[in-house]
Each structure stands twice: as C-alpha cells, then as structure tokens.
Design a protein around this motif. Sequence first.
Motif, PDB file in Angstrom:
ATOM      1  N   PHE A 345      17.616  71.936 -55.899  1.00  0.00           N
ATOM      2  CA  PHE A 345      16.739  72.841 -55.152  1.00  0.00           C
ATOM      3  C   PHE A 345      16.507  74.176 -55.865  1.00  0.00           C
ATOM      4  CE2 PHE A 345      15.259  71.682 -50.799  1.00  0.00           C
ATOM      5  CZ  PHE A 345      15.622  70.350 -50.811  1.00  0.00           C
ATOM      6  N   GLN A 346      17.470  74.599 -56.727  1.00  0.00           N
ATOM      7  CA  GLN A 346      17.262  75.888 -57.382  1.00  0.00           C
ATOM      8  C   GLN A 346      16.315  75.776 -58.571  1.00  0.00           C
ATOM      9  OE1 GLN A 346      20.871  77.380 -59.659  1.00  0.00           O
ATOM     10  NE2 GLN A 346      21.713  75.565 -58.673  1.00  0.00           N
ATOM     11  N   VAL A 347      15.998  74.551 -58.970  1.00  0.00           N
ATOM     12  CA  VAL A 347      15.096  74.395 -60.109  1.00  0.00           C
ATOM     13  C   VAL A 347      13.656  74.682 -59.659  1.00  0.00           C
ATOM     14  CG1 VAL A 347      14.262  72.855 -61.939  1.00  0.00           C
ATOM     15  CG2 VAL A 347      16.649  72.734 -61.202  1.00  0.00           C
ATOM     16  N   SER A 348      13.046  73.746 -58.987  1.00  0.00           N
ATOM     17  CA  SER A 348      11.629  73.920 -58.697  1.00  0.00           C
ATOM     18  C   SER A 348      11.351  74.495 -57.306  1.00  0.00           C
ATOM     19  CB  SER A 348      10.911  72.585 -58.860  1.00  0.00           C
ATOM     20  OG  SER A 348       9.529  72.814 -59.040  1.00  0.00           O
ATOM     21  N   THR A 351      12.292  78.253 -57.160  1.00  0.00           N
ATOM     22  CA  THR A 351      11.457  79.045 -58.063  1.00  0.00           C
ATOM     23  C   THR A 351      10.053  79.202 -57.491  1.00  0.00           C
ATOM     24  OG1 THR A 351      12.737  78.115 -59.876  1.00  0.00           O
ATOM     25  CG2 THR A 351      10.701  79.259 -60.466  1.00  0.00           C
ATOM     26  N   TYR A 352       9.544  78.100 -56.975  1.00  0.00           N
ATOM     27  CA  TYR A 352       8.217  78.146 -56.358  1.00  0.00           C
ATOM     28  C   TYR A 352       8.224  79.089 -55.150  1.00  0.00           C
ATOM     29  CZ  TYR A 352       4.031  76.694 -53.876  1.00  0.00           C
ATOM     30  OH  TYR A 352       2.831  76.691 -53.215  1.00  0.00           O
ATOM     31  N   ASP A 353       9.202  78.914 -54.260  1.00  0.00           N
ATOM     32  CA  ASP A 353       9.272  79.747 -53.056  1.00  0.00           C
ATOM     33  C   ASP A 353       9.458  81.227 -53.417  1.00  0.00           C
ATOM     34  OD1 ASP A 353       8.874  77.725 -51.245  1.00  0.00           O
ATOM     35  OD2 ASP A 353      10.992  77.421 -50.791  1.00  0.00           O
ATOM     36  N   PHE A 355       8.608  82.824 -56.111  1.00  0.00           N
ATOM     37  CA  PHE A 355       7.352  83.362 -56.642  1.00  0.00           C
ATOM     38  C   PHE A 355       6.388  83.667 -55.485  1.00  0.00           C
ATOM     39  CE2 PHE A 355       2.955  82.805 -57.961  1.00  0.00           C
ATOM     40  CZ  PHE A 355       2.870  83.698 -59.016  1.00  0.00           C
ATOM     41  N   MET A 356       6.278  82.708 -54.567  1.00  0.00           N
ATOM     42  CA  MET A 356       5.339  82.867 -53.456  1.00  0.00           C
ATOM     43  C   MET A 356       5.778  83.961 -52.481  1.00  0.00           C
ATOM     44  SD  MET A 356       2.834  80.966 -54.162  1.00  0.00           S
ATOM     45  CE  MET A 356       1.866  80.830 -52.646  1.00  0.00           C
ATOM     46  N   PHE A 357       7.115  84.148 -52.315  1.00  0.00           N
ATOM     47  CA  PHE A 357       7.595  85.239 -51.453  1.00  0.00           C
ATOM     48  C   PHE A 357       7.121  86.583 -52.035  1.00  0.00           C
ATOM     49  CE2 PHE A 357      11.508  82.432 -50.389  1.00  0.00           C
ATOM     50  CZ  PHE A 357      10.813  81.799 -49.375  1.00  0.00           C
ATOM     51  N   GLY A 358       7.181  86.691 -53.359  1.00  0.00           N
ATOM     52  CA  GLY A 358       6.722  87.920 -54.022  1.00  0.00           C
ATOM     53  C   GLY A 358       5.246  88.174 -53.751  1.00  0.00           C
ATOM     54  N   LYS A 359       4.467  87.116 -53.823  1.00  0.00           N
ATOM     55  CA  LYS A 359       3.018  87.247 -53.572  1.00  0.00           C
ATOM     56  C   LYS A 359       2.773  87.625 -52.108  1.00  0.00           C
ATOM     57  CE  LYS A 359       1.518  86.512 -57.641  1.00  0.00           C
ATOM     58  NZ  LYS A 359       1.151  87.761 -58.338  1.00  0.00           N
ATOM     59  N   GLN A 360       3.591  87.082 -51.231  1.00  0.00           N
ATOM     60  CA  GLN A 360       3.439  87.406 -49.808  1.00  0.00           C
ATOM     61  C   GLN A 360       3.732  88.890 -49.591  1.00  0.00           C
ATOM     62  OE1 GLN A 360       5.637  88.370 -47.215  1.00  0.00           O
ATOM     63  NE2 GLN A 360       4.021  88.119 -45.678  1.00  0.00           N
ATOM     64  N   ARG A 361       4.823  89.368 -50.202  1.00  0.00           N
ATOM     65  CA  ARG A 361       5.197  90.773 -50.025  1.00  0.00           C
ATOM     66  C   ARG A 361       4.167  91.711 -50.650  1.00  0.00           C
ATOM     67  NH1 ARG A 361      10.568  88.698 -50.904  1.00  0.00           N
ATOM     68  NH2 ARG A 361      10.429  89.181 -53.128  1.00  0.00           N
ATOM     69  N   ALA A 362       3.528  91.234 -51.725  1.00  0.00           N
ATOM     70  CA  ALA A 362       2.514  92.058 -52.387  1.00  0.00           C
ATOM     71  C   ALA A 362       1.172  92.018 -51.640  1.00  0.00           C
ATOM     72  CB  ALA A 362       2.347  91.575 -53.833  1.00  0.00           C
ATOM     73  N   GLY A 363       1.126  91.246 -50.574  1.00  0.00           N
ATOM     74  CA  GLY A 363      -0.113  91.162 -49.788  1.00  0.00           C
ATOM     75  C   GLY A 363      -1.195  90.345 -50.438  1.00  0.00           C
ATOM     76  N   GLU A 364      -0.795  89.457 -51.341  1.00  0.00           N
ATOM     77  CA  GLU A 364      -1.810  88.674 -52.068  1.00  0.00           C
ATOM     78  C   GLU A 364      -2.088  87.315 -51.441  1.00  0.00           C
ATOM     79  OE1 GLU A 364      -1.202  88.634 -56.365  1.00  0.00           O
ATOM     80  OE2 GLU A 364      -0.132  90.553 -56.203  1.00  0.00           O
ATOM     81  N   LEU A 365      -1.403  86.984 -50.353  1.00  0.00           N
ATOM     82  CA  LEU A 365      -1.649  85.664 -49.744  1.00  0.00           C
ATOM     83  C   LEU A 365      -2.663  85.790 -48.605  1.00  0.00           C
ATOM     84  CD1 LEU A 365       1.894  84.004 -49.563  1.00  0.00           C
ATOM     85  CD2 LEU A 365       0.229  83.965 -51.420  1.00  0.00           C
TER      86      LEU A 365
END
Length: 365
Positions: A345-348, A351-353, A355-365
């Motif tokens: 689970f720590q591989v893909s 990593t995917y989640d 990355f996407m959490f960062g985009k969510q926090r940046a308001g890009e979603l």
Amino acid sequence: MQRREFLKAAGLGAAGTALAAPAIAQGAPELKWRLTSSFPKALDTIYGAAETFAKYIREGSDGKFDIQVFAAGEIVPGGAAAADAAAAGTVEMCHTASYYNWGKDPTFAFATAVPFGLNSRMQNAWMYFGGGIELMNEFYAKHGLVGLPGGNTGAQMGGWFRKEINTVEDLKGVKMRIGGFGGKVASKLGVVPQMIPGGDIYPALEKGTIDATEWVGPYDDEKLGFFKVAPYYYYPGWWEGGAMLHFMFNQAKYNELPPAYKSLVFTAAQAANSDMQAKYDAFNPAAIKRLVAGGAQLRPFSQEIMDACFKAAVETYDEISATNADFKKVYEAMKAYRAEEYLWFQVSEATYDNFMFGKQRAGEL
Ligand code: CA
C-alpha cells in the motif's frame, strides 16, 4: 477466502450443480427468518446493511426466503446479545460487530477491528482472499455460529475530548467511553474505559461523568451532538482502522440452508459489505464540514501518543497470545497479512493519495 472455496468448505461442493427437478423444488423452500441487529435504526448506515441484505435475499429468492429485520431492543437487546441470540437459536441470525463478544474471548475482535489492525481495504482482502473468513469460522464454530463480512465503517475517528490531549501523560485518568478491546489497550496508558450505550453518552459527557467518548465517525457522531460538550475531535481511531460488521448465523440453521440459498446469502452479505463502506465514504465528507462549522476542533493524536498506543497494543497481543491458542493463531495470521499489505500500500496507493491530498489542500481539485 474466495466464495467458491467458502461454499465448498461449508460442505456444498458439486451438490449445487446437481439440478434434477426435485432438487430445484428443495433448493428454494419458503423460509421465514428473523435477524436481530445490534444497532438502533438511527444508525442508518450500519442498521441499513441488514435491510440491504434482507432485500437482496428476498428479491433473489423471488420472495421465498424472507428475513425480517429487527432493530436492537425490539426482540433482543443490542451489543453482544445479538450473537448470543443467534447462537442459542432464539433468532436464526444477527447483524453485529464481532468484537462486541470480546469479553467471552478476545479472538472475536479480529473479525471487526483490533488496535493497529487492517484498514478496510486490507480487511476485505484478508477476509475474502487471505483465509480470514475460513479462520474466523473455525473459531465461530466453537460458539455455534457461522459468520460472513457485512459492512465496514472505514477508519473511525478517535473521538471527542473535553480537553486537549497532547502527551501520554495527558491520557492518565481520562474517563473515556471506548468500546471493547480498544479500551483494554488504552487502559495500559492510564485511560479509564467506560462502556456506555449510545443514548447515555451525551449526558455523561455534558455532566463531566466522563471526559471523552469515541463513537464512529463524522456522519454518525454528528447525530449525537458531542461537539457541543466535548469540542476536541481527535483522529485517527487507531483501535478501529477499518471496522468490519458481520452477519452471524445460527450454525445449525445455516447448515440446513439449501446450496442455492447459501450462495445467495454469501452474495447478499458481500453486497451489503461494500454498500456500507460506500455510504460512509459518501456521507462523511459533508458531515465533517458541518461539524467543523459547528465548532468541532480537529486534532490529530500526537506521534508520541500513537507510538505509545502501538507499543501497548503489541504488549496486549503478546500477553493474550501466551494463554489463548485461538487468539494467537488468528493474531499471527492477521499480523503476517498486515506486514505484506502495508508493504504494497505504501508503493502506489499511498503515493497517489498523498499527491492528491496535496492538490486538495492547494485548492486545485
Ligand atoms: Ca468506535
């Protein structure tokens, strides 16, 4: 464990394919069963899984197999009483959290969730394809029960605290409503676990009879209004990283079912299992926003607290394993599975989640 293997293990084998005319008639008898739920109707996601299960059974049997669902307290009390009633044959089956029965034997807890156990995805993998269903049913057989997965809440919240908890020292003497096995581990750190039914928690928290409570997660917790009296909402609920519910059957009644109904029962339970997780994932996002707007203060448990709780959990597992062979067997199976799953689970996935959490926090979603 795979469905086909479970049915085979349940003594079905090729019998299900021998469809001579009389066998068809025998395969679809008119049955009326009663299912008692450990939960009140107000917990619509959890209680609702039993309704979903009964609906699919009714539809799939053209109305011949009719399972009437009763909420906690209607014919049998909630909590552990549901499995007792199914084992005794008072009802044919129940919908419950296996860990409600941990007082009889802590081995029951593994089918639901144990501190620092599997998340809901991993719990499903273990149950359906890692031998979990088979292993738990070896154990349930000693209690006159057959069990199948029947829902998951996902990772629960750590609960509501009247005061902030920053260090392990802050946990000492905290009177907390915390269910079952999690409470046993927390007590090693000085928490004083209290078992209080859902409806009585709010007044106890308001009066200060207790200092904290855990329940489920945003969607269910919101209904009980805890944020008004204990605003610090901690996460994660490390004792319930993926709490699974179960349908439990009276063993003799289950064994009497014709193969077609056993197949239907397995499939309907599996449908109810995935249905519940989807509902929580659908309803929690809006609920947590409403809670925060209403004054809830979100707080992660500190690394120090998480590490101390993990250590206390490992000690507890080792202590119980020394005297309980069933517990040891299931614990070691879960532990080995957990190590492999967390490697992958720590591989893909992570990593995917992340990355996407960062985009969510940046308001890009
Ligand atoms: Ca809980």
